[in-house]
Design an enzyme around this catalytic site. Structure first.
Site, short mmCIF file in Angstrom:
data_model
loop_
_atom_site.label_atom_id
_atom_site.label_comp_id
_atom_site.label_asym_id
_atom_site.label_seq_id
_atom_site.Cartn_x
_atom_site.Cartn_y
_atom_site.Cartn_z
CG ASP A 125 -67.62 -107.53 -75.06
OD1 ASP A 125 -68.02 -108.69 -75.23
OD2 ASP A 125 -66.87 -107.19 -74.12
CD GLU A 135 -62.90 -99.85 -78.26
OE1 GLU A 135 -63.12 -100.89 -78.89
OE2 GLU A 135 -62.25 -99.83 -77.20
CE1 TYR A 173 -60.29 -103.56 -71.31
CE2 TYR A 173 -60.48 -102.38 -73.39
CZ TYR A 173 -60.99 -102.72 -72.15
OH TYR A 173 -62.21 -102.22 -71.75
C1 BDP Z 1 -63.55 -102.45 -75.33
C2 BDP Z 1 -65.01 -102.13 -75.62
C3 BDP Z 1 -65.94 -102.72 -74.55
C4 BDP Z 1 -65.59 -104.18 -74.33
C5 BDP Z 1 -64.14 -104.27 -73.87
C6 BDP Z 1 -63.72 -105.70 -73.57
O1 BDP Z 1 -65.19 -100.74 -75.68
O2 BDP Z 1 -67.28 -102.59 -74.96
O3 BDP Z 1 -66.44 -104.81 -73.42
O4 BDP Z 1 -63.34 -103.79 -74.94
O5 BDP Z 1 -63.33 -106.38 -74.51
O6 BDP Z 1 -62.74 -102.27 -76.44
O7 BDP Z 1 -63.80 -106.12 -72.43
#
Ligand code: BDP
Length: 654
Positions: A208, A455, A508
Site C-alpha cells: 500500500d 503481513e 484496524y
Molecule cells: C496495513 C499495511 C500497511 C497499510 C495499512 C493501511 O501493513 O502497509 O498502509 O494496512 O491499509 O495492513 O492503511
C-alpha cells in the site's frame, strides 16, 4: 563447592563469546566516511535522464545507450539525484512508467586519484529502485537487485584505462517487480482488444505505497588505499560499570596479510578511553557511558568514536595507512516472555511507523525532510519507529543513533501474498537481502530488532518453513538482536509466529473490520492480545493501528475520515494498551506518522490518509492526542532531562 569465577575472568569469557558473535556477522559495505586516508566526492545534483518508452522497453540496451553520452542518443530531461522521477514532470506517462529509465552524468575526477596506483576509487549508489546496471565510460561495472540498499564498484581500473577521458557514469534503473523480487509484484498484460490498446499492461503489487522509482539516495565516489579496512563489526556489553566492545576488522587488498591494526576509542570530548591492537579483540571502557533511548535517560544517544588505523609497508618501505572511524554506542538488548530490555531496563516502544515519502521527491532522500521528521518525532514524544516497509537511508539511522531514537529495522519483504513468492528463488533472494541489511546496519546502536517481513500470507502452508529459514538465517547473521515479522493474520493459522522473538501485530478495528463501530475496539483488542499471548507467551507490540483522516474534515458524533474519528480510534486503543502494558504489551506504533502516496484506488483519496501529520507535516487532531499520551508515558517511565519535562498545561486537546 563450585569455584567462584572472578570478575576479570568473567569479562574475558564474555569478550571471547562476543568475538565469536562478531565473526559470524557478514562483511563489506562500510558507510563512506572521510578520513586522512579517504576522500569523498558527491555526484548528487542534475543528471541527464530518459525513460525507454519503446514497446519492449529494451531500446536502450539494443542501441547501447551506455556507450555514449545519453544526450547523443536521443532527447534527455534534467533529473535531480537523489529523487524519484515520478513526480518531477507533468507527464502522467512518466509518473506511472514501468521499465528501464536511463541516467548519466560526467564527473571530474581529481587526477591524483587516477595517477596514484595506491588509491582505490569506489563508485557507490545509496539505493536505486529496483534493478540497476551501472557503466563507467561504457564499461559495465556492476548491477544490483533490490531497491533499498547500497551497492558499489571499484572503478579505478576503468579510469586508469584512459586517464584523459572524462568519467561518465551511466545508470539504468528498472522498477519492474516480479513474484521473486522484494517487494513482489507482477506484470499483467490485458489482451482484450475491445477494451485495451495492443500491448497494454499493468503492474500489480500487494503493498500500500506508491512504487516510486529512480535513484533515491546519494551517489558518490570515495577513495581508500589499496589495502584497506573493508568492514568493522562491533558487539557491546557492560557489567558493573565496565563497558566492553568486542570488535572484528576485515581487511582487504593485496597486502592484507601483512597489515597491522590499531584501534582507539575516544569519548565525546575526544579523550582516549581505550586502545587495542590486532584485527579482532576487545576494548574495555571503565565507567562506560551507555547508549540510552530518547526519553529513557538524561543523556540519550551517547556515542564513542572507534578509530581503526591500518598500516602496511609500501614497495619502497614507506608506511601506507588507512583510517576509518565508526561511532559506537554501548548498549544491550534482551527479550523475556513479557519485556523488551535495553541495558537491562524495560523499554516501552511509544512510536510511529514511517515511510520515505514526500511531495515532489517521492522516496528521494532529502535532508530538510529528515530533520523536520526528527523534530516532529521529538515534539510528539516518540522514542521509536519501524522502517516500514523497507530499509531506510543509512543517514537516518545515524540520526537515530545520535538522538536515541530506537529502530525496528524492516526488510522490503512486504506483500508476500502469492503462493509463488514462497518458492526457492524468492527465499534465496530474501536471505541475500537480509545479509545486505544486516551487513549495512549491524553496528547501529539504535537498531534493536530486525523485521524480516510485513503481513506476509503467513497462513499459507509454505510460510512456516520459509520464515523459519529466513529468521534462522537472520539470527545466524546477527545473534545479538531479536527478530520478528509483522503479522495481521489470525493467530491460529500463523505458521511463522513460533519462530519470532517478539509478536508484532497490526489491526484496524472499527476501520477495515466493523467500519464505524468504535464501541467494539475495546473488546476485540483485548481478545486479540489475550489470544496471541495465550498461544505464544511472547511480548507483543501493536505494530500498526489507526484510521484515515481527510484533514479538516470534522464530525461530532465522529464518523470515519473525520479528525474526531481518528482521535476516538486512538483513545479506544490506548485504554486497552494501558491495561496490557502492565503485562506483556511492550509497544505501540501508530500507522502512520504522515500521509503518504499510494497507487490509485477507490479506498485512497490521493494516497493513504492515516497520518497523524499530513504529507506536508502539519499535525492533525490525532497528533495532539498522541503527543499528550507519549509525554505522559515518558514522564512515568523515563528519567527525563529537566528541559524535556513536558509542561502538561501546554497540552492542547483536539
Ligand atoms: C496495513 C499495511 C500497511 C497499510 C495499512 C493501511 O501493513 O502497509 O498502509 O494496512 O491499509 O495492513 O492503511
Amino acid at each position: 563447592m563450585a569455584c567462584p569465577v572472578k570478575p576479570l575472568q568473567l569479562h574475558l569469557i564474555l569478550l571471547f563469546a562476543l568475538w565469536d558473535v562478531c565473526s559470524m556477522i557478514n562483511s563489506g559495505m562500510l558507510f563512506p566516511r572521510e578520513s586522512s586516508s579517504r576522500e569523498i566526492k558527491e555526484l548528487n545534483g542534475l543528471w541527464s535522464f530518459r525513460a525507454d518508452l519503446s514497446p519492449n522497453r529494451n531500446l536502450g540496451f539494443e542501441q547501447a545507450w551506455y556507450k555514449r553520452r545519453l544526450a547523443e542518443t536521443g532527447p534527455v530531461l534534467d533529473m535531480p539525484v537523489p529523487a524519484s522521477y515520478n513526480d518531477i514532470t507533468q507527464d502522467p506517462k512518466l509518473r506511472d512508467f514501468i521499465g528501464w529509465v536511463w541516467y548519466d552524468r560526467e564527473v571530474v575526477v581529481p587526477s591524483r586519484w587516477v595517477a596514484d596506483k595506491n588509491i582505490r576509487v569506489v563508485l557507490r549508489v545509496g539505493s536505486a529502485h529496483y534493478y540497476s546496471v551501472v557503466w563507467v565510460n561504457g564499461v559495465r561495472v556492476t548491477e544490483h537487485d533490490g531497491g533499498h540498499l547500497p551497492f558499489e564498484a571499484e572503478i579505478g581500473g576503468v579510469l586508469r584505462g584512459d586517464p584523459a577521458a572524462p568519467c561518465r557514469v551511466t545508470i539504468a534503473v528498472n522498477n519492474t517487480l516480479t513474484l521473486q523480487t522484494l517487494p513482489p509484484g507482477n506484470i499483467q498484460y490485458l489482451n482484450d482488444p475491445a477494451r485495451y490498446p495492443k500491448g497494454y499492461f499493468v503492474q500489480n503489487t500487494y503493498f500500500d505505497f506508491f512504487n516510486y522509482a529512480g535513484i533515491h539516495r546519494s551517489v558518490l565516489l570515495y577513495t581508500t588505499p589499496q589495502t584497506y579496512v573493508n568492514d568493522v563489526t562491533v558487539v557491546t556489553d557492560f557489567a558493573d560499570g565496565l563497558g566492553t566492545i568486542a570488535y572484528d576488522v576485515a581487511v582487504a587488498g593485496s597486502a592484507s596479510s601483512n597489515a597491522s591494526l590499531k584501534v582507539t576509542l575516544t569519548d565525546g570530548e575526544g579523550r582516549r578511553v581505550a586502545t587495542a591492537t590486532g584485527p579482532n579483540g576487545g576494548l574495555k571502557v571503565v565507567d562506560a557511558t551507555l547508549w540510552w533511548p530518547y526519553l529513557m535517560h538524561e543523556r540519550p544517544g551517547f556515542l564513542y568514536n572507534m578509530e581503526v588505523c591500518l598500516q602496511v609497508a609500501g614497495a619502497r618501505g614507506e608506511v601506507l595507512e588507512d583510517r576509518y572511524t565508526l561511532p559506537v554506542g554501548i548498549r544491550t538488548v534482551k527479550v523475556t516472555s513479557t519485556q523488551f530490555l535495553i541495558n537491562d531496563k524495560p523499554f516501552y516502544f511509544h512510536g510511529v511507523n514511517k515511510h520515505e515519502d514526500s511531495d515532489i521527491r517521492g522516496k528521494g532522500f532529502d535532508w530538510p525532510l529528515v530533520v523536520k521528521d526528527f523534530n516532529l518525532m521529538k515534539w510528539l514524544g516518540a522514542n521509536s519507529f519501524r522502517t516500514s516497509h523497507y530499509p531506510y537511508d543509512e543517514e537516518i539511522l545515524h540520526m537515530c543513533d545520535r538522538h536515541g531514537i530506537v529502530v525496528i529495522d524492516e526488510s522490503p519483504g512486504v506483500g508476500i501474498r502469492d503462493i509463488r513468492s514462497f518458492g526457492n528463488a524468492s527465499l534465496a533472494h530474501h536471505l541475500e537481502v537480509m545479509g545486505e541489511l544486516v551487513t549495512r546496519d549491524k553496528n547501529h546502536p539504535s537498531v534493536v530488532m530486525w523485521s524480516v517481513a510485513n503481513e506476509p500470507a503467513s497462513e499459507m502452508p509454505p510460510a512456516g518453513l520459509y520464515f523459519e529459514t529466513v529468521i534462522a538465517h537472520t539470527k545466524a547473521l546477527d545473534p545479538t538482536r531479536p527478530v520478528t515479522y509483522v503479522t495481521n493474520s489470525n493467530y491460529a493459522r500463523d505458521k511463522g509466529a513460533p519462530f519470532v522473538d517478539v509478536i508484532c501485530v497490526n489491526s484496524y478495528l472499527s476501520w477495515y473490520h466493523d467500519p464505524g463501530a468504535l464501541d467494539v475496539i475495546s473488546l476485540q483488542l483485548n481478545t486479540q492480545f489475550e489470544e496471541w499471548y495465550g498461544k505464544y507467551k511472547k511480548p507483543i507490540i501493536q505494530s500498526e493501528y489507526g484510521a484515515d483522516v481527510v484533514p479538516g474534515l470534522h464530525s461530532d458524533p465522529p464518523v470515519m475520515f473525520s479528525e474526531e474519528y481518528q482521535v476516538m480510534v486512538l483513545r479506544s486503543y490506548h485504554e486497552v494498551f494501558d491495561q496490557k502494558r502492565k503485562q506483556y504489551v511492550i509497544g505501540e506504533l501508530i500507522w502512520n506518522f504522515a500521509d503518504f502516496m499510494t497507487a490509485q484506488g477507490v479506498t485512497r483519496v490521493v494516497g493513504n490518509k492515516k497520518g497523524i501529520f499530513t504529507r506536508q507535516r502539519q499535525p492533525k487532531a490525532g497528533a495532539y492526542t498522541l503527543r499528550e499520551r507519549y509525554w505522559r508515558i515518558a514522564n512515568e517511565t523515563g528519567l527525563l532531562p529537566p528541559w524535556t519535562k513536558y509542561p502538561c498545561s501546554q497540552l492542547r486537546s483536539p
